[in-house]
Design a protein around this motif. Structure first.
Motif, PDB file in Angstrom:
ATOM      1  N   GLY A   4       0.812  -1.213   0.000  1.00  0.00           N
ATOM      2  CA  GLY A   4       0.000   0.000   0.000  1.00  0.00           C
ATOM      3  C   GLY A   4       0.846   1.264   0.000  1.00  0.00           C
ATOM      4  N   VAL A   5       1.940   1.234   0.769  1.00  0.00           N
ATOM      5  CA  VAL A   5       2.837   2.395   0.806  1.00  0.00           C
ATOM      6  C   VAL A   5       3.488   2.605  -0.556  1.00  0.00           C
ATOM      7  N   LEU A   6       3.927   1.515  -1.195  1.00  0.00           N
ATOM      8  CA  LEU A   6       4.520   1.622  -2.525  1.00  0.00           C
ATOM      9  C   LEU A   6       3.512   2.164  -3.536  1.00  0.00           C
ATOM     10  N   ALA A   7       2.276   1.684  -3.468  1.00  0.00           N
ATOM     11  CA  ALA A   7       1.244   2.165  -4.383  1.00  0.00           C
ATOM     12  C   ALA A   7       0.963   3.653  -4.160  1.00  0.00           C
ATOM     13  N   GLY A   8       0.927   4.054  -2.890  1.00  0.00           N
ATOM     14  CA  GLY A   8       0.730   5.470  -2.592  1.00  0.00           C
ATOM     15  C   GLY A   8       1.873   6.323  -3.118  1.00  0.00           C
ATOM     16  N   ALA A   9       3.111   5.813  -3.001  1.00  0.00           N
ATOM     17  CA  ALA A   9       4.269   6.553  -3.506  1.00  0.00           C
ATOM     18  C   ALA A   9       4.198   6.682  -5.029  1.00  0.00           C
ATOM     19  N   VAL A  10       3.786   5.608  -5.710  1.00  0.00           N
ATOM     20  CA  VAL A  10       3.643   5.661  -7.167  1.00  0.00           C
ATOM     21  C   VAL A  10       2.599   6.698  -7.560  1.00  0.00           C
ATOM     22  N   PHE A  11       1.482   6.707  -6.864  1.00  0.00           N
ATOM     23  CA  PHE A  11       0.418   7.672  -7.151  1.00  0.00           C
ATOM     24  C   PHE A  11       0.917   9.116  -6.995  1.00  0.00           C
ATOM     25  N   VAL A  12       1.606   9.408  -5.911  1.00  0.00           N
ATOM     26  CA  VAL A  12       2.091  10.765  -5.658  1.00  0.00           C
ATOM     27  C   VAL A  12       3.123  11.182  -6.695  1.00  0.00           C
ATOM     28  N   VAL A  13       4.056  10.290  -7.010  1.00  0.00           N
ATOM     29  CA  VAL A  13       5.102  10.618  -7.983  1.00  0.00           C
ATOM     30  C   VAL A  13       4.499  10.884  -9.356  1.00  0.00           C
ATOM     31  N   LEU A  14       3.583  10.034  -9.791  1.00  0.00           N
ATOM     32  CA  LEU A  14       2.946  10.240 -11.097  1.00  0.00           C
ATOM     33  C   LEU A  14       2.172  11.549 -11.131  1.00  0.00           C
ATOM     34  N   LEU A  15       1.507  11.845 -10.041  1.00  0.00           N
ATOM     35  CA  LEU A  15       0.738  13.088  -9.981  1.00  0.00           C
ATOM     36  C   LEU A  15       1.662  14.301 -10.077  1.00  0.00           C
ATOM     37  N   LEU A  16       2.754  14.283  -9.339  1.00  0.00           N
ATOM     38  CA  LEU A  16       3.699  15.405  -9.360  1.00  0.00           C
ATOM     39  C   LEU A  16       4.349  15.551 -10.734  1.00  0.00           C
ATOM     40  N   VAL A  17       4.720  14.428 -11.347  1.00  0.00           N
ATOM     41  CA  VAL A  17       5.331  14.484 -12.682  1.00  0.00           C
ATOM     42  C   VAL A  17       4.340  15.058 -13.693  1.00  0.00           C
ATOM     43  N   GLY A  18       3.073  14.631 -13.594  1.00  0.00           N
ATOM     44  CA  GLY A  18       2.058  15.145 -14.505  1.00  0.00           C
ATOM     45  C   GLY A  18       1.808  16.632 -14.342  1.00  0.00           C
ATOM     46  N   VAL A  19       1.969  17.128 -13.116  1.00  0.00           N
ATOM     47  CA  VAL A  19       1.766  18.560 -12.858  1.00  0.00           C
ATOM     48  C   VAL A  19       2.938  19.381 -13.372  1.00  0.00           C
ATOM     49  N   VAL A  20       4.140  18.869 -13.197  1.00  0.00           N
ATOM     50  CA  VAL A  20       5.346  19.648 -13.511  1.00  0.00           C
ATOM     51  C   VAL A  20       5.630  19.693 -15.008  1.00  0.00           C
ATOM     52  N   LEU A  21       5.467  18.577 -15.710  1.00  0.00           N
ATOM     53  CA  LEU A  21       5.875  18.502 -17.109  1.00  0.00           C
ATOM     54  C   LEU A  21       4.910  19.245 -18.026  1.00  0.00           C
ATOM     55  N   GLU A  22       5.458  19.700 -19.118  1.00  0.00           N
ATOM     56  CA  GLU A  22       4.685  20.354 -20.172  1.00  0.00           C
ATOM     57  C   GLU A  22       4.774  19.519 -21.450  1.00  0.00           C
ATOM     58  N   PRO A  23       3.740  19.502 -22.287  1.00  0.00           N
ATOM     59  CA  PRO A  23       2.447  20.172 -22.109  1.00  0.00           C
ATOM     60  C   PRO A  23       1.599  19.496 -21.047  1.00  0.00           C
ATOM     61  N   PRO A  24       0.525  20.131 -20.599  1.00  0.00           N
ATOM     62  CA  PRO A  24      -0.336  19.531 -19.578  1.00  0.00           C
ATOM     63  C   PRO A  24      -0.837  18.151 -20.013  1.00  0.00           C
ATOM     64  N   PHE A  25      -1.017  17.281 -19.042  1.00  0.00           N
ATOM     65  CA  PHE A  25      -1.424  15.910 -19.336  1.00  0.00           C
ATOM     66  C   PHE A  25      -2.772  15.863 -20.044  1.00  0.00           C
ATOM     67  N   ALA A  26      -3.689  16.747 -19.656  1.00  0.00           N
ATOM     68  CA  ALA A  26      -5.015  16.755 -20.282  1.00  0.00           C
ATOM     69  C   ALA A  26      -4.912  17.056 -21.774  1.00  0.00           C
ATOM     70  N   THR A  27      -3.966  17.912 -22.148  1.00  0.00           N
ATOM     71  CA  THR A  27      -3.768  18.240 -23.564  1.00  0.00           C
ATOM     72  C   THR A  27      -3.247  17.027 -24.327  1.00  0.00           C
ATOM     73  N   SER A  28      -2.304  16.289 -23.710  1.00  0.00           N
ATOM     74  CA  SER A  28      -1.757  15.097 -24.360  1.00  0.00           C
ATOM     75  C   SER A  28      -2.826  14.037 -24.561  1.00  0.00           C
ATOM     76  N   VAL A  29      -3.697  13.886 -23.571  1.00  0.00           N
ATOM     77  CA  VAL A  29      -4.764  12.897 -23.678  1.00  0.00           C
ATOM     78  C   VAL A  29      -5.741  13.265 -24.781  1.00  0.00           C
ATOM     79  N   ALA A  30      -6.055  14.565 -24.872  1.00  0.00           N
ATOM     80  CA  ALA A  30      -7.024  15.024 -25.870  1.00  0.00           C
ATOM     81  C   ALA A  30      -6.496  14.913 -27.292  1.00  0.00           C
ATOM     82  N   SER A  31      -5.176  14.988 -27.456  1.00  0.00           N
ATOM     83  CA  SER A  31      -4.600  15.024 -28.803  1.00  0.00           C
ATOM     84  C   SER A  31      -4.122  13.664 -29.308  1.00  0.00           C
ATOM     85  N   GLY A  32      -4.279  12.618 -28.513  1.00  0.00           N
ATOM     86  CA  GLY A  32      -3.787  11.312 -28.962  1.00  0.00           C
ATOM     87  C   GLY A  32      -4.408  10.167 -28.186  1.00  0.00           C
ATOM     88  N   ASP A  33      -3.859   8.977 -28.407  1.00  0.00           N
ATOM     89  CA  ASP A  33      -4.358   7.762 -27.749  1.00  0.00           C
ATOM     90  C   ASP A  33      -3.445   7.356 -26.597  1.00  0.00           C
TER      91      ASP A  33
END
Length: 355
Positions: free
Chosen positions: A53-82
Motif C-alpha cells: 500500500g505504501v509503494l502504491a501510494g508513492a507511485v500515485f504521488v510521484v505520477l501526480l507530481l510528474v504530470g503537474v510539472v511537465l509540459e504540455p499539460p497531461f489533459a492536452t496530451s490525452v485530448a490530442s492522442g491515444d
C-alpha cells in the motif's frame, strides 16, 4: 603466491593465537546488520500488504507530481492522442504476464512437495530421526511439534549448557580462561533470553518467528566455542571441555533447525504471494480495461484543487494497475534480504560488520 608448503602453514589462521577476537560479539540481526532500523523495518518487519500500500501510494504521488510539472499539460496530451489506450493496454498485458509468472513460481513450490511413496517415506524417516536427536539433546519427553516451541527448546538448551560451562569455569585456575569463558557464556545467555522472549507465542506463517530465530547468532557462537577450546585447551579441565562440547552440539543443531523453518516460511510466503497476486490481478485488469474502453479526455472534465481531473484519475488507475507487481516486489524484497543474510550455514562470517 607462497614459495613452498611452509609459507602456506605460516599463513593459516590459528584460533589459539587470536588475541584480538571478541567473545561478546553483536547478537541480534539489527546489531549485526550495520544498517538503519528504518531500512530493516521496511525490508523485513513491516506487513507485506502495508508495504504494498505504501509503494502504491508513492507511485500515485510521484505520477501526480510528474504530470503537474511537465509540459504540455497531461489533459492536452490525452485530448490530442491515444495516450490512455497505449498506457493501459500495456498495463493489462503486463498484469497477465505477471500472474503467469507467479503461477509458475507456485508450481515450483508445490512440485517440491510431490513425489512417490518411497521418497515421502525417506523424508518422514529423516524427520523422525532428527526429532529423536532433538529430544535427546533437549532432555524433553518429546521434541516439540510447534515450530516456535522447537526453536525455543534448542535456544533454551544452549542457554542451559552455557550455564553448565559457567559453573565448570569457576573451578579453573587460569584467570584469562575464566574471564573469557565467563564473558562468552554471559553474552550467550543474554542473547538467548532476548530470543526466547520473542519466540514466546510466535506463530508460523508470520515473519516474527523467523525474525526471532535470526536474532540468535549461533554461527559466531560455534566459532567462539571452537576458538576457546583451542586457545585454552591446556588450562581448562575435562569437565569444562565436556560442557563446551555439549554447548557446541546444541548450537550446531540450531543451524539446520533454523534453515528448515526458513525453508518452510519461504514456501508459505510464496504460496501467500500467489494468492495475493491472483486476488489483486482481477481489479487491476478491470481498471486497465476500463481506462482503455471508457475513459478519454472528456470523461473527467475540469480540475480538482488546481490539478486536471483526468490526471488524478489516470495516476490512481496506474497505481491500482501496478498492485500485482508491487505485491511481488514487496515479498521478493523480504525473501531476498533474508536469503542474503543467511547464505551460509554454520560458523561463516560474511558481513564486514562482524569481522
Amino acid at each position: 603466491m607462497p614459495d613452498d608448503e611452509s609459507d602456506v602453514v605460516e599463513q593459516t589462521y590459528d584460533p589459539a593465537e587470536d588475541d584480538d577476537a571478541t567473545v561478546g560479539s553483536a547478537n541480534t540481526m539489527r546489531e549485526r546488520a550495520g544498517e538503519s532500523r528504518l531500512k530493516l523495518w521496511i525490508l523485513l518487519e513491516s506487513n507485506r500488504l502495508v508495504a504494498t500500500g505504501v509503494l502504491a501510494g508513492a507511485v500515485f504521488v510521484v505520477l501526480l507530481l510528474v504530470g503537474v510539472v511537465l509540459e504540455p499539460p497531461f489533459a492536452t496530451s490525452v485530448a490530442s492522442g491515444d495516450v490512455l489506450d497505449s498506457i493501459f493496454t500495456t498495463m493489462a498485458s503486463g498484469t497477465i504476464t505477471g500472474v503467469t509468472l507467479v503461477v509458475t513460481i507456485t508450481q515450483v513450490v508445490i512440485s517440491q512437495e510431490l513425489g512417490p511413496f518411497d521418497d515421502q517415506r525417506v523424508r518422514m524417516s529423516g524427520t523422525m530421526d532428527t526429532r529423536e536427536y532433538v529430544r535427546e539433546l533437549t532432555g524433553l519427553d518429546a521434541a516439540p511439534a510447534d515450530p516456535s516451541a522447537l526453536m525455543s527448546s534448542l535456544v533454551a538448551a544452549a542457554a542451559i549448557e552455557a550455564g553448565n560451562v559457567n559453573e565448570a569455569t569457576s573451578k579453573i585456575d587460569d584467570e584469562d580462561a575464566t574471564e573469557e569463558l565467563a564473558e562468552f557464556t554471559d553474552s550467550l545467555r543474554q542473547n538467548a533470553d532476548v530470543v526466547l522472549d520473542r519466540l514466546d507465542g510466535a506463530q508460523f506463517g508470520t515473519f516474527g518467528l523467523l525474525s526471532s530465530a535470526l536474532d540468535f547468532n549461533y554461527g559466531r557462537k560455534v566459532f567462539e566455542v571452537d576458538r576457546l577450546l583451542a586457545r585454552h585447551n591446556d588450562a581448562i579441565g575435562d569437565e569444562t571441555r565436556e560442557a563446551l562440547g555439549d554447548l557446541r552440539d546444541a548450537l550446531v543443531m540450531f543451524g539446520p533447525a533454523r534453515e528448515h523453518i526458513k525453508t518452510l516460511y519461504f514456501q508459505w510466503a510464496l504460496t501467500s504471494l500467489s494468492q495475493s497476486v491472483a486476488y489483486a490481478a482481477v481489479p487491476a485488469l478491470l481498471v486497465s480495461l476500463s481506462m482503455v474502453a471508457f475513459v478519454d479526455a472528456a470523461t473527467f472534465p475540469g480540475a480538482f484543487v488546481g490539478i486536471d481531473s483526468i490526471l488524478w484519475v489516470t495516476s490512481l488507475a496506474l497505481a491500482l494497475s501496478l498492485l500485482p507487481f508491487l505485491l511481488l516486489l514487496s515479498y521478493v524484497l523480504r525473501i531476498a534480504t533474508v536469503s542474503k543474510r543467511t547464505l551460509a550455514i554454520g560458523p561463516f562470517v560474511l558481513r564486514d560488520s562482524q569481522r
